[in-house]
Design a protein around this motif. Structure first.
Motif, PDB file in Angstrom:
ATOM      1  N   MET A   1       2.194   3.804  -1.783  1.00 32.51           N
ATOM      2  CA  MET A   1       3.116   4.928  -1.941  1.00 32.51           C
ATOM      3  C   MET A   1       2.648   6.117  -1.108  1.00 32.51           C
ATOM      4  N   LEU A   2       1.349   6.424  -1.161  1.00 35.10           N
ATOM      5  CA  LEU A   2       0.820   7.525  -0.354  1.00 35.10           C
ATOM      6  C   LEU A   2       0.969   7.231   1.142  1.00 35.10           C
TER       7      LEU A   2
ATOM      8  N   ASN B   1      12.405   7.236  -2.114  1.00 36.43           N
ATOM      9  CA  ASN B   1      11.748   7.215  -0.798  1.00 36.43           C
ATOM     10  C   ASN B   1      12.304   6.118   0.096  1.00 36.43           C
TER      11      ASN B   1
ATOM     12  N   LEU C   1       6.929   1.296   1.837  1.00 39.67           N
ATOM     13  CA  LEU C   1       7.754   1.576   0.662  1.00 39.67           C
ATOM     14  C   LEU C   1       8.465   0.327   0.142  1.00 39.67           C
TER      15      LEU C   1
ATOM     16  N   ALA D   1       6.925   3.694   7.324  1.00 39.21           N
ATOM     17  CA  ALA D   1       7.300   4.112   5.973  1.00 39.21           C
ATOM     18  C   ALA D   1       8.108   3.010   5.295  1.00 39.21           C
TER      19      ALA D   1
ATOM     20  N   TYR E   1      -1.369  14.391   6.941  1.00 40.00           N
ATOM     21  CA  TYR E   1      -0.825  13.052   6.729  1.00 40.00           C
ATOM     22  C   TYR E   1      -1.407  11.995   7.651  1.00 40.00           C
TER      23      TYR E   1
ATOM     24  N   LEU F   1       6.421   8.830   6.216  1.00 41.82           N
ATOM     25  CA  LEU F   1       7.695   9.543   6.146  1.00 41.82           C
ATOM     26  C   LEU F   1       7.538  10.981   6.641  1.00 41.82           C
ATOM     27  N   LYS F   2       6.464  11.638   6.221  1.00 45.47           N
ATOM     28  CA  LYS F   2       6.212  13.035   6.614  1.00 45.47           C
ATOM     29  C   LYS F   2       5.933  13.167   8.101  1.00 45.47           C
TER      30      LYS F   2
ATOM     31  N   GLU G   1       4.684   7.714   1.975  1.00 45.99           N
ATOM     32  CA  GLU G   1       5.021   9.143   2.011  1.00 45.99           C
ATOM     33  C   GLU G   1       4.425   9.808   3.245  1.00 45.99           C
ATOM     34  N   SER G   2       3.186   9.437   3.596  1.00 44.50           N
ATOM     35  CA  SER G   2       2.543  10.007   4.789  1.00 44.50           C
ATOM     36  C   SER G   2       3.316   9.621   6.046  1.00 44.50           C
TER      37      SER G   2
ATOM     38  N   LYS H   1      10.832   7.160  -7.985  1.00 43.99           N
ATOM     39  CA  LYS H   1      10.290   7.837  -6.799  1.00 43.99           C
ATOM     40  C   LYS H   1      10.250   6.884  -5.611  1.00 43.99           C
TER      41      LYS H   1
ATOM     42  N   HIS I   1      -3.761  13.757   1.974  1.00 45.17           N
ATOM     43  CA  HIS I   1      -2.321  13.715   1.693  1.00 45.17           C
ATOM     44  C   HIS I   1      -1.895  14.981   0.969  1.00 45.17           C
TER      45      HIS I   1
END
Length: 184
Positions: free
Chosen positions: A108-109, A143, A127, A123, A80, A115-116, A112-113, A139, A75
């Motif tokens: 969370m990771l 997100n 989330l 996501a 990702y 999302l990326k 975020e991954s 945060k 990450h």
């Protein structure tokens, strides 16, 4: 442990790994590579950490600590899809062993991954679990707002924006949130 301690441990472990025979001491070799990888991560030597942790998983099936570190490091490096693969395996195999805070970090990771990599649906799933577990995490709220905005779920966006607004005390931050709410 301080940086000097990690560096000393890593030096000693690297000396040990050179003496081990892969055919005879496979388990010990794997554990030594894992420890070198974790030391390297603590010293911000991410490429070296990934190399040793990947060697570990080639020698023996990866454990919770190895999978988690591989997920975090990938990450951090922007890999990702690899991060998601390792972190999903963490949840699949070890969810019951994780403390609630550790589980939230993994989710969370994962969020975020996803999302990326523009996987908005995944996501959103990850989330929302983070926000349920930690409803006052700015945060996580930022997100989930981004994800829901991408999906066009405006009533949900406003609900989370209101929650985020209630957490902020800085006038500029509050103003930005109010402007964003006005745009939705």
């Amino acid at each position: 442990m301080r940086t000097e301690g990690w560096a000393k441990a890593m030096t000693r472990l690297e000396a040990l790994v050179d003496r081990l025979d892969a055919n005879e001491d496979k388990e010990l070799l794997a554990q030594t590579h894992k420890k070198i990888g974790l030391c390297a991560e603590a010293l911000y030597l991410d490429d070296q950490a990934l190399d040793h942790l990947e060697l570990t998983q080639k020698l023996v099936p990866p454990d919770l600590e190895t999978l988690s570190a591989l997920g975090r490091l990938n990450h951090k490096k922007g890999n990702y899809r690899d991060a998601e693969r390792y972190l999903t395996e963490v949840l699949d195999k070890y969810k019951r062993k994780l403390e609630p805070d550790e589980q939230v970090k993994v989710l969370m990771l994962l969020g975020e991954s996803a999302l990326k990599t523009k996987n908005i649906a995944k996501a959103q799933v990850y989330l929302k679990q983070v926000v349920e577990a930690q409803p006052n995490d700015p945060k996580a709220l930022d997100n989930i707002i981004e994800v829901l905005s991408a999906h066009g779920e405006w009533s949900e966006v406003v609900r989370y924006q209101e929650r985020l607004l209630s957490l902020k005390t800085d006038k500029q931050d509050r103003y930005k949130i109010l402007l964003a709410m006005g745009d939705t």
